[in-house]
Design an enzyme around this catalytic site. Structure first.
Site, PDB file in Angstrom:
ATOM      1  N   ARG A  78       0.842  -1.190   0.000  1.00  0.00           N
ATOM      2  CA  ARG A  78       0.000   0.000   0.000  1.00  0.00           C
ATOM      3  C   ARG A  78       0.882   1.247   0.000  1.00  0.00           C
ATOM      4  O   ARG A  78       1.903   1.308   0.687  1.00  0.00           O
ATOM      5  CB  ARG A  78      -0.907   0.026   1.232  1.00  0.00           C
ATOM      6  CG  ARG A  78      -2.151  -0.830   1.080  1.00  0.00           C
ATOM      7  CD  ARG A  78      -3.114  -0.309   0.008  1.00  0.00           C
ATOM      8  NE  ARG A  78      -4.305  -1.112  -0.149  1.00  0.00           N
ATOM      9  CZ  ARG A  78      -4.464  -2.088  -1.062  1.00  0.00           C
ATOM     10  NH1 ARG A  78      -3.505  -2.389  -1.910  1.00  0.00           N
ATOM     11  NH2 ARG A  78      -5.603  -2.748  -1.131  1.00  0.00           N
ATOM     12  N   GLU A 135      -3.977   7.412  -4.736  1.00  0.00           N
ATOM     13  CA  GLU A 135      -4.230   6.955  -6.120  1.00  0.00           C
ATOM     14  C   GLU A 135      -5.528   7.544  -6.659  1.00  0.00           C
ATOM     15  O   GLU A 135      -6.481   7.681  -5.899  1.00  0.00           O
ATOM     16  CB  GLU A 135      -4.294   5.415  -6.136  1.00  0.00           C
ATOM     17  CG  GLU A 135      -2.964   4.802  -5.736  1.00  0.00           C
ATOM     18  CD  GLU A 135      -3.000   3.290  -5.599  1.00  0.00           C
ATOM     19  OE1 GLU A 135      -4.042   2.683  -5.914  1.00  0.00           O
ATOM     20  OE2 GLU A 135      -1.989   2.722  -5.173  1.00  0.00           O
ATOM     21  N   HIS A 165      -0.880   0.624 -10.184  1.00  0.00           N
ATOM     22  CA  HIS A 165      -1.527  -0.372  -9.329  1.00  0.00           C
ATOM     23  C   HIS A 165      -2.071  -1.535 -10.164  1.00  0.00           C
ATOM     24  O   HIS A 165      -3.297  -1.753 -10.222  1.00  0.00           O
ATOM     25  CB  HIS A 165      -2.641   0.281  -8.502  1.00  0.00           C
ATOM     26  CG  HIS A 165      -3.001  -0.514  -7.272  1.00  0.00           C
ATOM     27  ND1 HIS A 165      -3.436   0.066  -6.103  1.00  0.00           N
ATOM     28  CD2 HIS A 165      -2.996  -1.850  -7.029  1.00  0.00           C
ATOM     29  CE1 HIS A 165      -3.682  -0.878  -5.208  1.00  0.00           C
ATOM     30  NE2 HIS A 165      -3.413  -2.056  -5.750  1.00  0.00           N
TER      31      HIS A 165
HETATM   32  C1  GLV Z   1      -5.000  -4.820  -4.369  1.00  0.00           C
HETATM   33  O1  GLV Z   1      -4.277  -3.910  -4.126  1.00  0.00           O
HETATM   34  C2  GLV Z   1      -5.593  -5.645  -3.363  1.00  0.00           C
HETATM   35  O2  GLV Z   1      -5.555  -5.290  -2.194  1.00  0.00           O
HETATM   36  O3  GLV Z   1      -6.122  -6.699  -3.725  1.00  0.00           O
END
Ligand code: GLV
Length: 321
Positions: A233, A262, A280
């Site tokens: 994260r 984001e 991401h």
């Molecule tokens: C993506 O970032 C997730 O947490 O699955």
């Protein structure tokens, strides 16, 4: 399988999942702000919430008096206030396991791209520079001889570590507590881990405890050859400190798939040298995202059939109906 009431489904996010949810359940498609504006009866009819990454705040949970379950898309559930849900007796489920290998594959790709500058080498070729200027530069960085520290040796961290074994690098880790099932050297603090390694791979979840855990002091410990990879994260990294460390040469490079705000990526990071930045995408293949979506559906179906969800989050795993 019908729910006993309506299932709220985010208007944004994974459309394949939304379409299948609407085939299977009596759904209301809305974003959190729309829900807060609904009348009392409409809110009272909602018993399930499939969040395809839309935030689930205490106010939203409190606005849904008959909410029983929040089924969240994604393994990370920092967008859901699970502690508040637990207090209210609302089950929370997420989608672990099904994305581990995809995210681990991407983490290795990001690590190699960051060290060996493969995206920049391709850009060099495409710009015709191979012909006009000659060979792409020899990369100052390599994976050879590195010591990789994994911050967060959970399911995904372990999948990354297993892959790294094949690359012949040393692997260390830091978790809140030591794992009994691995022999990798354990460090009780992140600072100790950073001291022991030159490459830090963060897979840590976004919690109040991990917020900005990777700061200037941690980065400095990686050394001038240091590399940071983040597939966990964005909030775990102090992005201002990271941009500063890259610009000052306190570390050598960073590969990031996640950011604190984001989809906004700070200009300081976009402008910093030696970064490989991804939007991401670690779990973002069609197959893996569908497996995650299917698990959202299966969690809701299990719940409305009177069973426990398949993959509850730890905060609510002990809740009984
Ligand atoms: C993506 O970032 C997730 O947490 O699955």
């Amino acid at each position: 399988m019908a729910s006993r009431g309506k299932v709220l489904v985010s208007r944004r996010g994974h459309s394949w999942t939304r379409e299948r949810l609407t085939e299977r359940f009596d759904c209301v498609i809305a974003e959190p702000d729309d829900v807060l504006a609904m009348d009392e009866d409409a809110r009272a009819a909602i018993t399930g919430f499939a969040t395809l990454m839309s935030p689930v705040t205490p106010a939203l949970i409190d606005a849904l008096p008959n909410l029983e379950i929040i089924a969240s898309f994604g393994v990370g559930y920092d967008h859901v206030d699970a502690a508040h849900a637990a207090e209210r007796g609302v089950m929370v489920a997420h989608t672990p396991d099904v994305l581990d290998d995809e995210v681990a594959d991407t983490a290795i790709g990001l690590l190699l791209n960051t060290l060996r500058e493969l995206p920049r080498a391709e850009a060099w070729l495409r710009a015709g520079k191979w012909q006009s200027d000659g060979a792409y530069r020899l990369t100052p960085l390599t994976l050879r001889g590195r010591t990789v520290g994994i911050f967060g040796l959970g399911r995904i961290g372990l999948a990354i570590a297993r892959r790294l074994e094949g690359f012949g690098v040393a692997i260390h880790y830091h978790n809140r507590s030591q794992r009994a099932d691995v022999a990798y050297p354990y460090h009780a603090t992140l600072a100790d881990l950073a001291e022991a390694c030159d490459t830090l791979v963060s897979v840590a979840p976004g919690t109040a405890e991990t917020r900005h855990a990777i700061d200037a002091a941690i980065l400095e410990k990686l050394g001038t050859d240091g590399v940071l990879i983040n597939v966990g994260r964005g909030s775990v990294v102090d992005e201002t400190a990271l941009a500063g460390a890259l610009t000052a040469g306190a570390i050598a490079a960073a590969g990031l798939d996640v950011f604190e705000d984001e989809p906004n990526v700070p200009q300081a990071l976009l402008g910093a040298p030696n970064t490989c930045l991804l939007p991401h995408v670690a779990s973002a293949s069609v197959a893996t995202r569908q497996a995650m979506g299917q698990l959202v559906i299966d969690n809701l179906a299990a719940w409305f059939a009177g069973d426990a969800p398949l993959t509850p989050v730890p905060e609510t795993a002990g809740l009984t109906r």
